[in-house]
Design a protein around this motif. Structure first.
Motif, short mmCIF file in Angstrom:
data_model
loop_
_atom_site.label_atom_id
_atom_site.label_comp_id
_atom_site.label_asym_id
_atom_site.label_seq_id
_atom_site.Cartn_x
_atom_site.Cartn_y
_atom_site.Cartn_z
N GLU A 178 68.25 8.38 30.02
CA GLU A 178 68.57 7.08 29.45
C GLU A 178 67.87 6.92 28.12
O GLU A 178 66.76 7.42 27.90
CB GLU A 178 68.15 5.96 30.40
CG GLU A 178 68.87 6.02 31.74
CD GLU A 178 68.21 5.15 32.79
OE1 GLU A 178 68.93 4.51 33.54
OE2 GLU A 178 66.97 5.13 32.85
N TYR A 227 70.95 -4.62 29.40
CA TYR A 227 69.91 -4.36 30.39
C TYR A 227 69.04 -3.18 29.99
O TYR A 227 67.81 -3.22 30.10
CB TYR A 227 70.57 -4.12 31.74
CG TYR A 227 69.68 -3.51 32.81
CD1 TYR A 227 68.68 -4.26 33.41
CD2 TYR A 227 69.87 -2.20 33.23
CE1 TYR A 227 67.87 -3.71 34.41
CE2 TYR A 227 69.07 -1.65 34.23
CZ TYR A 227 68.08 -2.41 34.81
OH TYR A 227 67.29 -1.86 35.78
N HIS A 228 69.67 -2.13 29.48
CA HIS A 228 68.91 -0.95 29.05
C HIS A 228 68.22 -1.16 27.70
O HIS A 228 67.02 -0.92 27.56
CB HIS A 228 69.84 0.27 28.96
CG HIS A 228 70.19 0.86 30.29
ND1 HIS A 228 69.26 1.36 31.16
CD2 HIS A 228 71.39 1.02 30.90
CE1 HIS A 228 69.85 1.81 32.25
NE2 HIS A 228 71.15 1.61 32.12
N TYR A 242 75.42 -3.93 31.04
CA TYR A 242 74.54 -2.81 31.36
C TYR A 242 73.85 -2.30 30.11
O TYR A 242 72.69 -1.88 30.15
CB TYR A 242 75.36 -1.71 32.03
CG TYR A 242 74.57 -0.91 33.05
CD1 TYR A 242 73.67 -1.52 33.90
CD2 TYR A 242 74.75 0.47 33.16
CE1 TYR A 242 72.96 -0.79 34.84
CE2 TYR A 242 74.04 1.21 34.10
CZ TYR A 242 73.15 0.57 34.94
OH TYR A 242 72.45 1.28 35.86
N LYS A 297 65.96 0.50 33.89
CA LYS A 297 66.38 1.85 34.24
C LYS A 297 67.40 1.83 35.36
O LYS A 297 67.59 0.80 36.02
CB LYS A 297 65.17 2.71 34.63
CG LYS A 297 64.26 3.07 33.46
CD LYS A 297 63.18 4.04 33.88
CE LYS A 297 62.36 4.52 32.69
NZ LYS A 297 63.14 5.39 31.81
N THR A 298 68.04 2.96 35.59
CA THR A 298 69.07 3.09 36.62
C THR A 298 68.47 3.66 37.90
O THR A 298 67.90 4.74 37.87
CB THR A 298 70.21 4.01 36.14
OG1 THR A 298 70.72 3.51 34.91
CG2 THR A 298 71.32 4.07 37.18
N GLY A 343 61.45 0.69 34.46
CA GLY A 343 61.45 0.34 33.05
C GLY A 343 60.60 -0.86 32.68
O GLY A 343 60.53 -1.24 31.51
N ARG A 360 76.70 7.08 28.50
CA ARG A 360 76.04 5.88 27.96
C ARG A 360 77.03 4.97 27.24
O ARG A 360 76.79 3.78 27.08
CB ARG A 360 74.93 6.28 26.98
CG ARG A 360 73.77 7.03 27.59
CD ARG A 360 72.77 7.37 26.51
NE ARG A 360 71.68 8.20 26.99
CZ ARG A 360 70.79 8.77 26.19
NH1 ARG A 360 70.89 8.61 24.87
NH2 ARG A 360 69.83 9.51 26.68
#
Length: 230
Positions: free
Chosen positions: A171, A151-152, A148, A158-159, A199, A8
């Protein structure tokens, strides 16, 4: 021992990688676009071997890339990140153009774009690493790039399982969001529903999402949503 949470802390941007094979157009979302040399200007990108865009790049030997702006909507990210190009025309509802080699690239919500001629393809297990020389580069607009981490943490994204950085869904939850059991929310909290695939967060519906509801981002059915408090 591998602690997946360590990944992360790796920082990167979010990009649209696009390609063309014959008359068909392809595209996906990645966070693996990297400049690896300055002379000649060289970029590399990692794509899952099962990705339709990866197969198009293998056949055509070229790809384009758009650097997403921080205000890029989740609808755009969801279209390119959670659907396959063989089943959906991802370019139908977004502004795009063709580069000098007629490879499509997205122009909206993009800060810059690149056109790359692939000079080397490396097998790295689940993914191909495409390395190539930049033939075109252009600034599209000014603004902050979408990272990224943003974004999270802020967008709650989500990935996808095919992403190079997918770690089994491990995550961190977006700031201020917590899963909650059924019942009345805590004082000052609002009920919402979070898609466990992409997400996306849908507010309201304290008694559950309506019959037939599907995620507007990735198309997941209502049984793939978890109840949360905001």
């Amino acid at each position: 021992m591998i602690d997946r949470k360590a990944f992360r802390s790796l920082s990167s941007g979010l990009y649209l990688i696009t390609a063309r094979d014959g008359d068909a157009k392809f595209g996906c979302v990645v966070n693996t676009l990297v400049q690896v040399a300055s002379e000649p200007p060289t970029l590399s990108v990692s794509l899952n071997k099962e990705n339709a865009t990866a197969r198009a790049i293998l056949d055509a030997g070229r790809f384009a890339a758009t650097v997403l702006a921080q205000d890029a909507p989740m609808e755009l990210i969801g279209t390119f990140g959670f659907h396959t190009s063989t089943e959906l025309d991802k370019f139908a509802d977004c502004n795009h153009a063709l580069d000098g080699s007629e490879v499509p690239y997205v122009t909206e919500h993009g800060l810059a774009r690149f056109s790359v001629f692939v000079t080397e393809t490396i097998d790295v297990g689940s993914h191909y690493l495409f390395v190539g020389t930049v033939e075109e580069a252009e600034v599209l607009e000014t603004g902050d790039p979408l990272t990224y981490a943003y974004y999270h943490a802020v967008k709650g994204g989500k990935t996808p399982p095919k992403a190079a950085t997918y770690n089994g869904g491990d995550e961190a939850a977006p700031a201020g969001v917590s899963a909650t059991p059924s019942g009345a929310p805590e004082a000052g909290k609002r009920i919402a529903w979070r898609c466990m695939v992409c997400g996306y967060i849908e507010e309201g519906y304290p008694d559950g999402l309506p019959e037939g509801y599907t995620c507007p981002i990735c198309g997941a059915t209502r049984d793939m949503f978890e109840r949360i408090e905001l």
